[in-house]
Design an enzyme around this catalytic site. Structure first.
Site, PDB file in Angstrom:
ATOM      1  N   SER A 326     -76.288 -70.405 -19.285  1.00  0.00           N
ATOM      2  CA  SER A 326     -76.072 -70.183 -17.852  1.00  0.00           C
ATOM      3  C   SER A 326     -75.512 -71.390 -17.115  1.00  0.00           C
ATOM      4  O   SER A 326     -75.166 -71.286 -15.938  1.00  0.00           O
ATOM      5  CB  SER A 326     -77.383 -69.761 -17.197  1.00  0.00           C
ATOM      6  OG  SER A 326     -77.854 -68.585 -17.814  1.00  0.00           O
ATOM      7  N   ASP A 350     -79.194 -55.379  -9.172  1.00  0.00           N
ATOM      8  CA  ASP A 350     -79.511 -55.727 -10.568  1.00  0.00           C
ATOM      9  C   ASP A 350     -80.792 -55.025 -10.987  1.00  0.00           C
ATOM     10  O   ASP A 350     -81.877 -55.411 -10.569  1.00  0.00           O
ATOM     11  CB  ASP A 350     -79.665 -57.256 -10.680  1.00  0.00           C
ATOM     12  CG  ASP A 350     -80.301 -57.660 -11.997  1.00  0.00           C
ATOM     13  OD1 ASP A 350     -80.295 -56.861 -12.980  1.00  0.00           O
ATOM     14  OD2 ASP A 350     -80.804 -58.810 -12.080  1.00  0.00           O
ATOM     15  N   ASP A 365     -80.522 -58.399 -18.431  1.00  0.00           N
ATOM     16  CA  ASP A 365     -80.715 -59.668 -17.724  1.00  0.00           C
ATOM     17  C   ASP A 365     -81.865 -60.402 -18.397  1.00  0.00           C
ATOM     18  O   ASP A 365     -82.710 -59.775 -19.032  1.00  0.00           O
ATOM     19  CB  ASP A 365     -81.058 -59.378 -16.253  1.00  0.00           C
ATOM     20  CG  ASP A 365     -80.776 -60.588 -15.379  1.00  0.00           C
ATOM     21  OD1 ASP A 365     -81.139 -61.709 -15.807  1.00  0.00           O
ATOM     22  OD2 ASP A 365     -80.183 -60.412 -14.303  1.00  0.00           O
ATOM     23  N   HIS A 375     -83.129 -58.504 -10.713  1.00  0.00           N
ATOM     24  CA  HIS A 375     -83.255 -59.301  -9.495  1.00  0.00           C
ATOM     25  C   HIS A 375     -83.034 -58.476  -8.242  1.00  0.00           C
ATOM     26  O   HIS A 375     -83.012 -59.009  -7.147  1.00  0.00           O
ATOM     27  CB  HIS A 375     -82.219 -60.436  -9.506  1.00  0.00           C
ATOM     28  CG  HIS A 375     -82.486 -61.445 -10.579  1.00  0.00           C
ATOM     29  ND1 HIS A 375     -81.901 -61.370 -11.827  1.00  0.00           N
ATOM     30  CD2 HIS A 375     -83.264 -62.541 -10.604  1.00  0.00           C
ATOM     31  CE1 HIS A 375     -82.297 -62.386 -12.570  1.00  0.00           C
ATOM     32  NE2 HIS A 375     -83.141 -63.113 -11.846  1.00  0.00           N
ATOM     33  N   CYS A 388     -78.818 -64.987 -12.145  1.00  0.00           N
ATOM     34  CA  CYS A 388     -78.753 -63.563 -12.435  1.00  0.00           C
ATOM     35  C   CYS A 388     -77.605 -63.249 -13.378  1.00  0.00           C
ATOM     36  O   CYS A 388     -76.446 -63.528 -13.091  1.00  0.00           O
ATOM     37  CB  CYS A 388     -78.587 -62.783 -11.125  1.00  0.00           C
ATOM     38  SG  CYS A 388     -78.299 -61.036 -11.398  1.00  0.00           S
TER      39      CYS A 388
END
Lengths: 646, 382
Positions: A326, A350, A365, A375, A388
């Site tokens: 990420s 999400d 996720d 999220h 996210c």
């Protein structure tokens, strides 16, 4: 008695004798003439030849090795020096019984069978009688003393001093500085033989290799008269060598130490850069090794230890490529804004999972694995501080891999942008063309989805991550990473001119937006679950923090992990399959002084493990007794009076 | 060359003058020209030795002491009447052979060969060195008993006389000295008027025996020396080193040399054995060809004077002995200089009167003492 002779023909006998004597005298004269002819031949006809030969025997032109330049860190701490090393020498012709001498030596100093074997090989290879042959290198003070006391038992044996490279910091800087070792056959082919006459070691790695030319200096010459023992009787002429240049690196050994300590028991790599110059402040790869081992010629046992398959201390993790996870998101987020594909306000819902149109594969996720949810409503800022994945999956489908590639390339991914770290990996920055070229396959849309969260093919080095982070801190202004700070301890700092164009965003305020989003990763707290920055509980909520920091975590899956491990509890996963933890950060947010990338091998938690390490590194650089160091204090607003003063 | 002959002629005329009016020298049994020649060679030798030992005064002083001792021995020997030598020759010979056997049985070994004999209270010495003088003495005494030329059986006995000690020395092993002992005895036989036919047949036999000698007799180190002599470059850092270095020293000396104490080859230790067997290389390097001609002239004068003494001798014993001693002396000079300049294989022969070494000098001086005795003890009956 005389009466016996009366019967002989005395006259005849005397004549006979005299004739023989005359023949003898003639032979004498002829042979003397031969001698004279021989001497005349040698001394007149061949005089020139033997004169030259005689000079060749005694007049030697020998190189004078220049002292290798020293290496300092930015604070003037010595990183590489030249130390006197003592070698035990033996002259065969003077030593007499060599076996006996070795027996005596064995009782005085450590002499391994390997040493003896090498000694005999050298002894066989020596070219000139009375020349000195090394028996053992690197004698200790005690051994020198032991030999001195027993000198009378050791004819033809002496101790000689020479300068040998030494790294006083040992393991600390090994990967950055590298080491010198014996010149190999391969290197000999391309070497300037004149300048390296007499030099027997050369930089093999790191700074020692890159700046070999600067550090080595220029060879000098000495015309000497030697005797048959090779002892110098007289120096007839001398051209001094030009010693190698001392160099100062941008590395900060205190910061380096702090970074090594921050990693604790983990393996990993850390790179810290100075955003103002691109200077490398720290380059850590753990575990490390003692470069001094190589200088003296590494033993088999030591070398085997360094080739441990799990620890791989010789492997430079700071320059090796790993999935960035990420930590790639801030750069892709900037790409979304700059290309106009997304606005800051655009939101995505999400639910915790994602599916491409026309595909049955479900992407989850990271939150799905903890509580089977997502999220919920996410904008770009939240997509950064909550990391996210779904937001980026959705973005990726619109962006496509080629746009992503081109934007990331501007940040230094997929290439080595360093000034003097050529050994760094260029990582992997995939696009359609890359995949066709390397794998002969077309690009699949699902691979763009993986790439958007730094998985799949995408790989980057901690150095590249630190560089890209520095670019956000610099708002697009390029500074190429460099280890060399200046030449000569008191020389001026070198300004490494960046050849890479600065990154210009259509809306320069997007830099501030992303910086604040990254600051939220660290500082957004007390908002409850799913509203805090992912790193807040670990980085901020642990103690006072007198500065603001921007960062991003990353947790990268290890390729080859069997799928069912993902569902099992963390401690049950074997270490080699545990996720890598990453963290990028810079601070202070308002006026960045340091940009850091942390890679923790199998560290599992980007925020939980790598985040605190990044903070420790930044603390060590910015703080003194818990307060910002004076030089990092924000400049006071200019007063009216001072602005009026001419 | 002309100057050498002039010198020799002058020398001999001095001798003749002395003969005419019996002088103090004659009464002291000293041959003045020979004495002068010896003193000059020895002085020049000491000078070279000083340089060859790297200005080591202690060594030179020791050598000087041996020279003085040698002169005393020479004066002493010169006082002895020639007839006495004839009488004691067999006994000296038997004693010498006995000592050689003793060496083989109880000798001290040095460098892998038993050459030295160590009597308590006496200086260490090499009996084989004495035999170089005793053998010609004995052979001459034997052949002078009959008329010249000797008969075949006499030659056979003479060959045995020289063969036994030569063989005993050869198995020490010291082939160099053995050959010199043989040569000294052979000269007596040659001078005694042996027929040339015999000489040449012996020579042919000898040449034919060479392959057998090579295969069965010569030790490896001796073969090595001959190999090295034939091609010193074959092993430039091993056995060929000495000879390459000495040739370089000689050649680099040139016509006038590098000057006394300026010989780099020797002073920088390139020349091994520079003060013993290879001293002539030091001389040639420092004094050049001119110096070598000077040394050779001195030697030639000494040898010439010895031959003259032989020619003037009153009896066959004196003639044969003087001639043999003179020629043997020449062989030392030739073999040594020839070896150092690469003309003959390396044989351990010192340069007579110049190389460092007490035994050699004293035994040589014994020989010169005998020569002086031959010249000054004229039998009144003859």
């Amino acid at each position: 008695m005389t009466d016996r002779y009366t019967f002989k023909d005395l006259q005849q006998e005397r004549k006979l004798f005299l004739s023989r004597l005359i023949i003898g005298a003639c032979v004498v004269l002829v042979l003397i003439a031969c001698l004279i002819a021989r001497l005349a031949y040698l001394q007149i006809t061949q005089h020139e030849y033997y004169s030259t030969k005689s000079d060749q025997y005694r007049i030697h032109i020998q190189p004078v090795v220049p002292n290798r330049g020293l290496i300092y860190d930015r604070n003037g701490v010595l990183l590489a020096e030249n130390k006197a090393s003592y070698t035990l020498m033996l002259v065969k012709e003077e030593a007499g019984d060599i076996e006996k001498s070795l027996d005596v030596l064995r009782s005085l100093i450590e002499l391994s069978p390997e040493d003896e074997e090498k000694f005999y090989t050298r002894l066989k290879r020596r070219a000139v009688p009375f020349s000195e042959v090394p028996v053992r290198f690197n004698l200790s003070e005690e051994e020198i003393a032991a030999i001195a006391v027993n000198q009378f038992r050791l004819p033809g044996i002496s101790v000689q001093a020479q300068l040998v490279r030494h790294y006083p910091q040992g393991e600390l800087m090994a990967h950055a500085i590298g080491y010198v070792a014996s010149i190999s056959e391969e290197e000999l082919k391309t070497l300037d033989r004149v300048n390296y006459a007499g030099t027997d070691q050369i930089g093999k790695m790191g700074v020692e290799k890159v700046y070999e030319e600067l550090l080595h200096g220029t060879v000098g010459y000495e015309t000497v008269e030697k005797n048959a023992r090779g002892q110098i009787m007289k120096v007839l002429d001398r051209t001094d060598p030009i010693p190698g240049q001392d160099i100062v690196l941008s590395l900060d050994s205190n910061l380096q130490k702090a970074a090594v300590e921050a990693l604790g028991d983990f393996r990993g790599g850390i790179v810290a850069l100075d955003p103002a110059t691109g200077g490398v402040l720290a380059m850590v790869s753990k575990p490390s090794f003692d470069p001094n081992l190589f200088v003296e010629g590494i033993s088999k046992a030591d070398y085997e230890k360094l080739n441990d398959r799990v620890q791989t201390p010789l492997f430079n993790r700071a320059l090796a490529r790993y999935s960035p996870g990420s930590t790639i998101k801030p750069f892709i987020g900037l790409a979304a804004l700059d290309t106009g594909l997304r606005t800051r306000e655009h939101t995505v819902r999400d639910p915790g999972h994602f599916k491409l149109d026309g595909s049955s594969h479900v992407y989850h996720d990271w939150t799905w694995w903890t509580n089977r949810s997502g999220h919920d409503i996410v904008n770009l800022e939240k997509a950064i501080y909550q990391s996210c994945d779904i937001y980026f999956f959705d973005l990726a489908t619109d962006m496509g891999i080629d746009t992503m590639h081109d934007f990331l390339y501007k940040f230094g991914f997929g290439r080595n942008t360093s000034i003097d770290i050529p050994q760094a990996s260029i990582g992997i920055l995939p696009n359609r063309e890359w995949k066709m070229r390397t794998m002969g396959e077309p690009w699949y849309p699902g691979e763009t989805v993986n790439s958007s969260i730094g998985q799949g093919y995408t790989e980057a080095t901690p150095l590249q991550l630190a560089t890209a982070t520095m670019l956000i801190a610099n708002k697009g202004k390029w500074r190429q990473p460099a280890l060399l700070k200046r030449i000569g301890l008191d020389g001026p700092d070198i300004e490494h001119k960046s050849t890479i164009p600065d990154i210009e965003l259509k809306n320069p305020d997007d830099w501030n937006f992303m910086t604040e989003a990254m600051a939220a990763v660290i500082h957004k707290g007390n908002g409850g679950y799913r509203n805090n920055g992912t790193a807040w509980p670990y980085v901020v909520n642990v103690g006072p923090m007198p500065y603001r920091m921007a960062g991003k975590s990353g947790t990268a899956q290890v390729v080859g992990m069997p799928a069912d491990y993902r569902k099992s509890s963390k401690s049950a996963i074997p270490e080699k399959f545990r996720d890598h933890a990453l963290f990028i950060a810079f601070a202070p947010v308002e006026d960045p002084k340091i940009a850091v990338a942390v890679f923790v091998e199998h560290g599992e938690g980007g925020s939980g493990v790598a985040g605190p390490i990044a903070r420790k590194v930044i603390d060590a650089y910015l703080l003194e007794n818990g307060q910002l160091k004076p030089e990092f204090m924000p400049a006071p607003a200019p007063s009216l009076i001072s602005s009026l003063t001419p | 060359m002309a100057s050498i002959l002039d010198f020799a002629r002058q020398g001999s005329s001095v001798g003749v003058e002395l003969e005419r009016k019996p002088s103090i020298w004659e009464r002291l049994h000293i041959d003045l020209p020979l004495l002068c020649g010896l003193v000059m060679v020895l002085s020049f030798g000491l000078m070279v030795l000083y340089s060859a030992t790297d200005s080591n005064e202690a060594e030179v002083r020791r050598q000087f002491f041996y020279i003085l001792l040698g002169f005393c021995v020479m004066f002493g020997v010169a006082q002895i009447d020639l007839r006495y030598f004839r009488q004691v020759a067999p006994w000296l010979y038997i004693g010498g052979v006995g000592l050689l056997i003793a060496v083989l049985l109880f000798g001290d070994s040095a460098k892998g060969a038993q050459r030295w004999l160590d009597f308590p209270g006496l200086p260490r010495f090499q009996p084989s060195e004495m035999m170089k003088t005793i053998v010609p003495l004995t052979v001459a005494a034997f052949l002078a008993r009959g008329s010249l030329p000797p008969r075949l059986w006499q030659i056979g006995v003479a060959l045995m006389i020289l063969g036994i000690p030569a063989a005993l020395t050869a198995i020490q092993p010291d082939l160099g000295t053995a050959l010199l002992i043989g040569v000294a005895g052979t000269f007596v036989i040659l001078l005694s008027g042996i027929r040339w036919k015999l000489v040449f047949s012996a020579l042919m036999l000898g040449i034919m025996a060479i392959p057998a000698l090579w295969m069965f007799y010569l030790a490896d180190y001796q073969k090595q020396r001959i190999h090295t002599f034939l091609d010193p470059e074959r092993e430039p850092l091993g056995a060929g080193w000495n000879i390459i270095q000495s040739k370089t020293a000689i050649g680099s000396g040139g016509l006038y040399g590098k000057g006394w104490l300026n010989g780099v080859q020797s002073r920088l230790d390139f020349l091994p054995e520079g003060h013993t067997d290879f001293i002539v290389a030091v001389l040639a390097e420092e004094f050049g060809l001119v110096g070598m001609l000077f040394l050779l002239s001195l030697y030639l004068f000494v040898i010439g004077r010895c031959l003259y003494i032989g020619a003037m001798a009153q009896c066959n014993f004196g003639r044969l002995l003087a001639g043999s001693l003179a020629l043997t002396f020449f062989v030392y000079v030739f073999v040594n200089i020839g070896m150092v300049s690469g003309l003959v294989p390396v044989v351990g022969v010192p340069l007579p009167l110049v190389s460092l070494g007490g035994t050699s000098i004293v035994s040589l001086m014994v020989g010169f003492g005998i020569l002086m005795s031959i010249h000054t003890h004229k039998s009144p009956a003859y």
